[in-house]
Design a protein around this motif. Structure first.
Motif, PDB file in Angstrom:
ATOM      1  N   UNK A  68     -31.651 -55.768  -2.031  1.00  0.00           N
ATOM      2  CA  UNK A  68     -31.721 -55.751  -3.511  1.00  0.00           C
ATOM      3  C   UNK A  68     -32.331 -54.456  -4.036  1.00  0.00           C
ATOM      4  N   UNK A  69     -31.658 -53.355  -3.788  1.00  0.00           N
ATOM      5  CA  UNK A  69     -32.082 -52.045  -4.286  1.00  0.00           C
ATOM      6  C   UNK A  69     -31.154 -51.643  -5.426  1.00  0.00           C
ATOM      7  N   UNK A  70     -31.716 -51.404  -6.598  1.00  0.00           N
ATOM      8  CA  UNK A  70     -30.906 -51.114  -7.775  1.00  0.00           C
ATOM      9  C   UNK A  70     -31.079 -49.657  -8.206  1.00  0.00           C
ATOM     10  N   UNK A  71     -30.074 -49.109  -8.825  1.00  0.00           N
ATOM     11  CA  UNK A  71     -30.173 -47.794  -9.434  1.00  0.00           C
ATOM     12  C   UNK A  71     -29.764 -46.640  -8.551  1.00  0.00           C
ATOM     13  N   UNK A  72     -29.487 -46.871  -7.269  1.00  0.00           N
ATOM     14  CA  UNK A  72     -29.070 -45.779  -6.385  1.00  0.00           C
ATOM     15  C   UNK A  72     -27.658 -45.326  -6.743  1.00  0.00           C
ATOM     16  N   UNK A  73     -27.421 -44.004  -6.685  1.00  0.00           N
ATOM     17  CA  UNK A  73     -26.108 -43.481  -7.070  1.00  0.00           C
ATOM     18  C   UNK A  73     -25.441 -42.678  -5.955  1.00  0.00           C
ATOM     19  N   UNK A  74     -26.245 -41.962  -5.169  1.00  0.00           N
ATOM     20  CA  UNK A  74     -25.640 -41.095  -4.155  1.00  0.00           C
ATOM     21  C   UNK A  74     -26.623 -40.933  -2.997  1.00  0.00           C
ATOM     22  N   UNK A  75     -26.739 -41.961  -2.161  1.00  0.00           N
ATOM     23  CA  UNK A  75     -27.712 -41.959  -1.063  1.00  0.00           C
ATOM     24  C   UNK A  75     -27.252 -40.998   0.029  1.00  0.00           C
ATOM     25  N   UNK A 132     -24.082 -46.008  -2.926  1.00  0.00           N
ATOM     26  CA  UNK A 132     -25.013 -46.512  -3.929  1.00  0.00           C
ATOM     27  C   UNK A 132     -25.701 -47.811  -3.518  1.00  0.00           C
ATOM     28  N   UNK A 133     -25.741 -48.105  -2.220  1.00  0.00           N
ATOM     29  CA  UNK A 133     -26.420 -49.311  -1.760  1.00  0.00           C
ATOM     30  C   UNK A 133     -27.029 -49.089  -0.387  1.00  0.00           C
ATOM     31  N   UNK A 134     -28.039 -49.886  -0.085  1.00  0.00           N
ATOM     32  CA  UNK A 134     -28.699 -49.857   1.222  1.00  0.00           C
ATOM     33  C   UNK A 134     -28.513 -51.218   1.872  1.00  0.00           C
ATOM     34  N   UNK A 135     -28.067 -51.214   3.114  1.00  0.00           N
ATOM     35  CA  UNK A 135     -27.813 -52.453   3.843  1.00  0.00           C
ATOM     36  C   UNK A 135     -28.680 -52.524   5.086  1.00  0.00           C
ATOM     37  N   UNK A 136     -28.822 -53.725   5.593  1.00  0.00           N
ATOM     38  CA  UNK A 136     -29.604 -53.948   6.803  1.00  0.00           C
ATOM     39  C   UNK A 136     -28.740 -54.674   7.833  1.00  0.00           C
TER      40      UNK A 136
END
Length: 262
Positions: A244-251, A223-227
């Motif tokens: 700062x990506x909000x609302x992701x549940x199952x990338x 549920x998050x994206x990292x760099x």
């Protein structure tokens, strides 16, 4: 305390930057001395200490060593008397020291609690929280006398802060026009401001603006994206950062548009 990092950002949460992340132990609490350009923090773990650095993370030093404290936790600065107060959960005491080069430690009170937590100051008194008794307590900041308890014992209070103009005295070069910096102005005790950028961004040639990273790896984690930064020219920059990506549940998959940087 989980990531073992200390961050700074603007008051709205933007321009987030990691200023301290190497060999931090487990950071507990932080306190600022903005007129002097210092941050103090306590750490627990195998080597509990109180450390100090400039507000941009530079000039880091051990302020109170592990042989002087048991397990330091809450911190508070007395701006008028130039003192640093702290709670010590192992020794079950509240102590203070002067903010000079050769600090002398004085203990003002002993407690029955082994879960002394946050601490703050107001005028002639010191306030602290105890997780086991679920109380906020107050005492004289000079000798620990005249103790009074607050709170109804229904909730564990983990932090406390007095907000009052007497707790906000002093100024520095970042107070006017953000020191001329486009993003973060971090005072370090010098006559000139120190401009800084969000993590993974770098100061432009004028030393005030910021430029975006050119080489990096993006990766999704549920549920998050990292760099991950791929730039060995900046060894003091933290390697990985959650975006700062909000609302992701199952990338499951992601891609990047280099033209529009989206």
């Amino acid at each position: 305390s989980v990531l073992k990092r200390i961050y700074v950002s603007k008051s709205d949460g933007t321009s987030k930057r990691v200023i301290l992340w190497k060999n931090l132990g487990i950071p507990n609490q932080i306190v600022l001395d903005p007129p002097s350009g210092h941050i103090y923090w306590s750490t627990s773990g195998e080597y509990p200490v109180i450390e100090r650095a400039c507000l941009d993370g530079s000039n880091r030093e051990e302020f109170i060593s592990s042989d002087q404290v048991g397990s330091p936790n809450g911190l508070a600065v007395d701006y008028d008397l130039r003192r640093l107060y702290w709670t010590d959960t192992e020794k079950q005491v509240i102590s203070y020291t002067t903010l000079g080069r050769k600090p002398q430690i004085k203990t003002i009170l002993h407690s029955n609690s082994n879960q002394m937590h946050s601490i703050t100051l107001f005028k002639e008194n010191v306030y602290w929280t105890e997780l086991d008794s679920k109380l906020i307590k107050m005492a004289d900041k000079f000798n620990g006398g005249n103790q009074i308890s607050f709170q109804d014992k229904s909730t564990k209070v983990t932090d406390a802060l007095v907000y009052h103009e007497s707790r906000q005295r002093g100024t520095n070069v970042c107070a006017e026009n953000n020191g001329g910096c486009s993003e973060l102005c971090l005072y370090t005790g010098n006559t000139k401001p120190t401009c800084a950028c969000p993590s993974h961004h770098f100061l432009s040639d004028d030393g005030r603006g910021c430029t975006e990273p050119q080489k990096f790896l993006l990766f999704g984690q549920k549920n998050k994206i990292s760099r991950l930064l791929l730039d060995d020219k900046h060894p003091d920059e933290v390697h990985d950062l959650v975006l700062p990506v909000r609302g992701a549940r199952d990338i499951r998959s992601l891609d990047y548009d280099p033209e529009n940087r989206l």
